[in-house]
Design an enzyme around this catalytic site. Sequence first.
Site, PDB file in Angstrom:
ATOM      1  N   SER A   2       0.776  -1.197   0.173  1.00  0.00           N
ATOM      2  CA  SER A   2       0.169  -0.005   0.036  1.00  0.00           C
ATOM      3  C   SER A   2       0.783   1.198  -0.029  1.00  0.00           C
ATOM      4  O   SER A   2       1.711   1.458  -0.907  1.00  0.00           O
ATOM      5  CB  SER A   2      -0.926   0.035   1.168  1.00  0.00           C
ATOM      6  OG  SER A   2      -1.823   1.106   1.064  1.00  0.00           O
TER       7      SER A   2
ATOM      8  N   ASP B  43      -8.859  -4.522  -5.861  1.00  0.00           N
ATOM      9  CA  ASP B  43      -8.569  -3.669  -4.684  1.00  0.00           C
ATOM     10  C   ASP B  43      -9.105  -2.598  -4.519  1.00  0.00           C
ATOM     11  O   ASP B  43      -9.512  -1.619  -5.374  1.00  0.00           O
ATOM     12  CB  ASP B  43      -7.030  -3.550  -4.982  1.00  0.00           C
ATOM     13  CG  ASP B  43      -6.276  -3.094  -3.684  1.00  0.00           C
ATOM     14  OD1 ASP B  43      -6.834  -2.173  -2.886  1.00  0.00           O
ATOM     15  OD2 ASP B  43      -5.236  -3.489  -3.529  1.00  0.00           O
TER      16      ASP B  43
ATOM     17  N   HIS C 220      -7.521  -5.928  -0.384  1.00  0.00           N
ATOM     18  CA  HIS C 220      -6.361  -4.723  -0.594  1.00  0.00           C
ATOM     19  C   HIS C 220      -5.039  -5.452  -0.348  1.00  0.00           C
ATOM     20  O   HIS C 220      -4.747  -6.325   0.516  1.00  0.00           O
ATOM     21  CB  HIS C 220      -6.332  -3.834   0.608  1.00  0.00           C
ATOM     22  CG  HIS C 220      -5.257  -2.698   0.456  1.00  0.00           C
ATOM     23  ND1 HIS C 220      -4.963  -2.237  -0.824  1.00  0.00           N
ATOM     24  CD2 HIS C 220      -4.631  -2.108   1.553  1.00  0.00           C
ATOM     25  CE1 HIS C 220      -3.950  -1.142  -0.363  1.00  0.00           C
ATOM     26  NE2 HIS C 220      -3.843  -1.013   0.963  1.00  0.00           N
TER      27      HIS C 220
END
Length: 545
Positions: free
Chosen positions: A244, A476, A506
Site C-alpha cells: 500500500s 483492490d 487490499h
Amino acid sequence: MPPARAISTAVLLSTATLLASSLTACAPTDRDGDRQGDTGGTTSDAQALNDLRAQSPHWRDCPAPAPIQGGGEAPGALPDGTPWQCATLRTPLDWKNPSGETMDLALVRARTSGTPDDRIGSLLFNFGGPGGSGVATLPGLAADYEKLRTRYDLVSFDPRGVGNSGGVRCPDAGLPDEDEIDGIPDDGGDETDALVRFNRETAAACEKNSGDTLPYVGTTQAARDMDLMRQALGDEKLHYLGISYGTELGGVYAHLFPEHVGRAVLDGVVDPTQDTMEEALAQAGGFQLAFEHFAAWCARQGCTLGEDAEDIVDLVVGLEAALDDTPLPTPDDGELDGDALVAAVTGALYRQDYWPALRVGLEAAADDDGDVLHDLAEALGQHGTGGGTDDGTTDEESNEDDAFRAITCADSSSRYTVADVLSRLPDFIEASPLFGPGLAWSTLSCDGWPVPGAARHPEVSAPGAPPVLLVGNTGDPATPYEGAARMARRLGEKVGVELTYEGEGHGAYDSGNTCVRNAVDAYLLNGTLPKPGTVCEAEPLPEGK
C-alpha cells in the site's frame, strides 16, 4: 474517511560490520543529483554522515509495543525459538543538515532460519498507512513470511513520525473527538464550518505538540532513512517488500538510490501520477467496485438484502441515509449511524474473508439490529487510515491517525478548500453514492497545515534500477488496479514488472493466494521474475458461507 493508503489488512537488521569503503567522507549521490543529506559538503556534515553509517544497532529483547505504537503484548519467540529483537538507529532529523539534530528510529528483526550460505541479507518491510508501526505489526504477521525467513532476516521499523520514531502527536483538550464531527457535512452551513474548524484546530494542535518534527516526516526523508538502515545492516542492496503506502515509499527509494535497489516487491500499488483529489476519487470508484463484487456474491448466497447486486447496493445506500437520520441504538449505549455503517463496510472490503460477517451485519441492520455492524466497525479499527492491523492490535492510543495526517500533508502540496470539494462533489457521488461523499470531504484534511507539502505527487522514476515486481489486484478498493501499470511506467522501461491478481481485498500476498505467493517468493528467494502477462486467479469463497 481520508484516502485509504492503509496498511494491508495489514503491518532487524543484521549487526554485520560495515565495510571500510562505506565509511568514506564522500556522501553518495542520489537520483536528484544531491549528495545524500549534504548542504554544502562541510567537514562537520561529512563526519556526521560517517558516524551515522558506522552505527551498529544494539539488539535486545523486544518490550511490549508502547501505547503510541498501538499497545499489546511483547512478541513471543517464533516456533523455532528465534526471538524478536529490537533496536534504535540514529538518523538526522533533517537530511539536508546531517550534522544537526537527530532522531531515533525504532527497529525490529527476526534472524534468518537458514544457514549463513543461504542468507541473502535483510528484507525490509513497510506495511502501509502511512502511520502504521512496523515494529508492532511484523511480529503479528510473521507466519505469512516464514518461507522468506529461510534466506532473509525479517526487518521492519516505525517510519519517522510514527510510533517510537519521533511519533507526532496532535492532542488538544479543547478539540472535539473526531467521531463527533460530521465527516460528510451538508453543502455549506454549520456542519461544514465545524469540519473546517476541526481540521484547522487539529493542524494547530499538531504544530503546538510536534512542530519541530512536522517539516521532516515526509516520504523522501523516510526513504533516505531506509538507505541508512541498509548501510547499518551491512547490506550492499536494499531488499524490500512494501504494501500500500509502502509501495510509494519503495518507489521514492528507487528514484533516489536506483543503484542500491535489490530484490524489491511492491504489493497494492499506489498510483504515483495522482494528486490527493485524484487519488480520493479513484478510491471512491475502487470501493464502489469492491462493494458491487460483494453484493453480487451476497446475492448468489441468497442473502435477504436483495435479488441481485444492484438491489443490494441500492438498499445499503438507502440504509446509510436512514441511519444518518435515525441511528440504531446498541447495547453499550452507543449507536449505529450512517458513518458507522460506511466504516464497517469499508473495513470489510479489505479482505474477502470478512464478507460473510459483513453480510450478517447488513442483514441485521436492515432488520433494525445494529449490533453486528457496530461491533464490526470497531473490530476492524476504522479510525481513518482505511483499516486496522491484522495482528489484533488496537490503535486507540496509537498516533497512527496523527502520523497519517502529518505524513500525507508533508508529502502533498495540495491544499483544498470547501469550494474545491463542492465543485468535485458530483464526480465523487457519481463514482460512488456510498463512499464518494466521505472521500471528497476528506481532502480538506490538510487545510491550515503549518508545513508546506512537497509536491502534487511522488517522483518515482528510477532508470537504471534492477527489476521491481509490482503486484496489482483487480478488485483492490484502496489502491485500484490501474495504479500498478502507472507505477511501472513511471519507474521506467525494464524496471517495473507487473503481476496481476484477479481477486478481492487490499493487496495480494497477504490474501494467501498460492499463485501470488509462489511468484513473489520466487523473486525474493531466487531472483526469478514471473513471465510477462502472468495472471493469478483467486480461489472463490465457498458457496453458502
